[in-house]
Design a protein around this motif. Structure first.
Motif, PDB file in Angstrom:
ATOM      1  N   THR A 125      -3.090   1.883  -6.946  1.00  0.00           N
ATOM      2  CA  THR A 125      -2.823   2.109  -5.522  1.00  0.00           C
ATOM      3  C   THR A 125      -3.762   3.174  -4.965  1.00  0.00           C
ATOM      4  O   THR A 125      -4.043   3.191  -3.772  1.00  0.00           O
ATOM      5  CB  THR A 125      -1.371   2.558  -5.296  1.00  0.00           C
ATOM      6  N   ASP A 185      -5.478  -2.782  -0.749  1.00  0.00           N
ATOM      7  CA  ASP A 185      -4.585  -1.644  -0.517  1.00  0.00           C
ATOM      8  C   ASP A 185      -5.030  -0.366  -1.227  1.00  0.00           C
ATOM      9  O   ASP A 185      -4.420   0.689  -1.053  1.00  0.00           O
ATOM     10  CB  ASP A 185      -3.159  -1.991  -0.962  1.00  0.00           C
ATOM     11  N   ARG A 241       2.515   7.023   2.057  1.00  0.00           N
ATOM     12  CA  ARG A 241       3.636   6.077   2.077  1.00  0.00           C
ATOM     13  C   ARG A 241       4.238   5.986   3.481  1.00  0.00           C
ATOM     14  O   ARG A 241       4.547   4.896   3.968  1.00  0.00           O
ATOM     15  CB  ARG A 241       4.686   6.532   1.060  1.00  0.00           C
ATOM     16  N   ARG A 285       1.897   3.995   5.682  1.00  0.00           N
ATOM     17  CA  ARG A 285       1.944   2.559   5.408  1.00  0.00           C
ATOM     18  C   ARG A 285       3.193   1.937   6.026  1.00  0.00           C
ATOM     19  O   ARG A 285       3.137   0.821   6.560  1.00  0.00           O
ATOM     20  CB  ARG A 285       1.900   2.306   3.912  1.00  0.00           C
ATOM     21  N   HIS A 286       4.318   2.637   5.927  1.00  0.00           N
ATOM     22  CA  HIS A 286       5.561   2.124   6.527  1.00  0.00           C
ATOM     23  C   HIS A 286       5.408   1.989   8.027  1.00  0.00           C
ATOM     24  O   HIS A 286       5.883   1.016   8.630  1.00  0.00           O
ATOM     25  CB  HIS A 286       6.735   3.054   6.197  1.00  0.00           C
ATOM     26  N   GLU A 289       2.611   1.485   9.660  1.00  0.00           N
ATOM     27  CA  GLU A 289       1.721   0.347   9.932  1.00  0.00           C
ATOM     28  C   GLU A 289       2.480  -0.971   9.805  1.00  0.00           C
ATOM     29  O   GLU A 289       2.312  -1.888  10.613  1.00  0.00           O
ATOM     30  CB  GLU A 289       0.554   0.361   8.946  1.00  0.00           C
ATOM     31  N   ASP A 290       3.338  -1.072   8.783  1.00  0.00           N
ATOM     32  CA  ASP A 290       4.105  -2.302   8.562  1.00  0.00           C
ATOM     33  C   ASP A 290       5.101  -2.539   9.700  1.00  0.00           C
ATOM     34  O   ASP A 290       5.391  -3.682  10.056  1.00  0.00           O
ATOM     35  CB  ASP A 290       4.846  -2.225   7.239  1.00  0.00           C
ATOM     36  N   ALA A 291       5.624  -1.433  10.232  1.00  0.00           N
ATOM     37  CA  ALA A 291       6.639  -1.554  11.288  1.00  0.00           C
ATOM     38  C   ALA A 291       6.022  -1.863  12.654  1.00  0.00           C
ATOM     39  O   ALA A 291       6.690  -2.373  13.550  1.00  0.00           O
ATOM     40  CB  ALA A 291       7.451  -0.268  11.375  1.00  0.00           C
TER      41      ALA A 291
END
Length: 266
Positions: free
Chosen positions: A142, A175, A257, A260-261, A263-265
């Motif tokens: 990662t 990633d 982390r 990334r959350h 960006e995903d949301a």
């Protein structure tokens, strides 16, 4: 989610294995469950914990045939939070062994998928080369941590590593992120070390860790006693610095982390 950190630099003598061993130990001291994977044919990360045992399966067996379960090579250490998957000299033959295998760059990723859920951090110690072992580590990870010695020509060759990093990101592992650049073997008494530090800072900026690892005799001695710096000389500068590095690593991983959350949301 398990954080998998490849510690890589194709230049030798930059404190890569020392960093792999002692960062793993410092994270374990923070009650993180850590697996240290030795992908270097010199197997120094393994020798730092165990006597050589040719009868025991190693990472060569896992990567060479793709059928040896990763769990069979994971060994406990004196620290209940720290485990090691040892390597051996046979890893130097892996490039030839895997020639022509379509899944060659993915062997490490497939192996770690079997055990990753059991660990908070997995640290991959790589050889001083940009061959199949380092590529496997980058594909499986990662994050990438790059140790650089505070010496003249320190940055020479780093472009090749970062080019390999970008090529891995472009296809097999988009990633993958650079966790940070770490200055090692720093001697604050010399002008050249201070000059190199400023040069590295100007190139890498905020990617550079605030923590620097100083030249330290205790760091050189502890592997001979099958100890990490944290158990061998817990109050030494080396132990203090690796604890600070572990703290920075945890903070950067958590910040990444959260990003990334977000960006995903979005």
């Amino acid at each position: 989610m398990t954080t998998i950190i490849a510690i890589a630099n194709q230049k030798g003598g930059v404190g890569k294995t020392t960093t792999a061993i002692n960062l793993a130990a410092a994270l374990a001291e923070r009650k993180k469950k850590v697996l240290l994977v030795d992908l270097d044919p010199q197997a120094n990360s393994s020798i730092a914990f165990f006597e050589a045992d040719d009868a025991m399966p190693t990472m060569f067996d896992v990567l060479a045939d793709g059928r040896t379960p990763m769990g069979t090579v994971v060994r406990a250490t004196k620290d209940p939070h720290l485990f090691v998957a040892p390597g051996k000299l046979a890893l130097s033959r892996l490039e030839v062994h895997l020639a022509g295998q379509f899944d060659a760059p993915f062997r490490m990723k497939d192996a770690l998928s079997q055990v990753a859920k059991n660990f908070d951090f997995i640290i991959l110690d790589t050889p001083p080369a940009l061959g199949i072992l380092t590529v496997n580590a980058l594909v499986a990870s990662t994050h990438l941590l790059v140790p650089i010695q505070a010496a003249y020509f320190a940055i020479e060759g780093t472009d090749d590593l970062l080019e390999t990093y970008e090529r891995v990101r472009s296809r097999p592992n988009p990633d993958l992120k650079v966790l940070g650049v770490l200055i090692t073997l720093f001697d604050k008494r010399t002008n050249i070390a201070r000059d190199v530090h400023e040069q590295i800072r100007s190139v890498f900026g905020t990617v550079l860790f605030k923590t620097r690892i100083s030249k330290n005799v205790r760091l050189e001695e502890c592997p001979a006693y099958k100890e990490t710096i944290l158990s061998f000389a817990p109050k030494s500068p080396g132990a203090v610095e690796y604890r600070k590095l572990a703290q920075e690593v945890v903070q950067r991983v958590e910040k990444d982390r959260i990003a990334r959350h977000a960006e995903d949301a979005a």
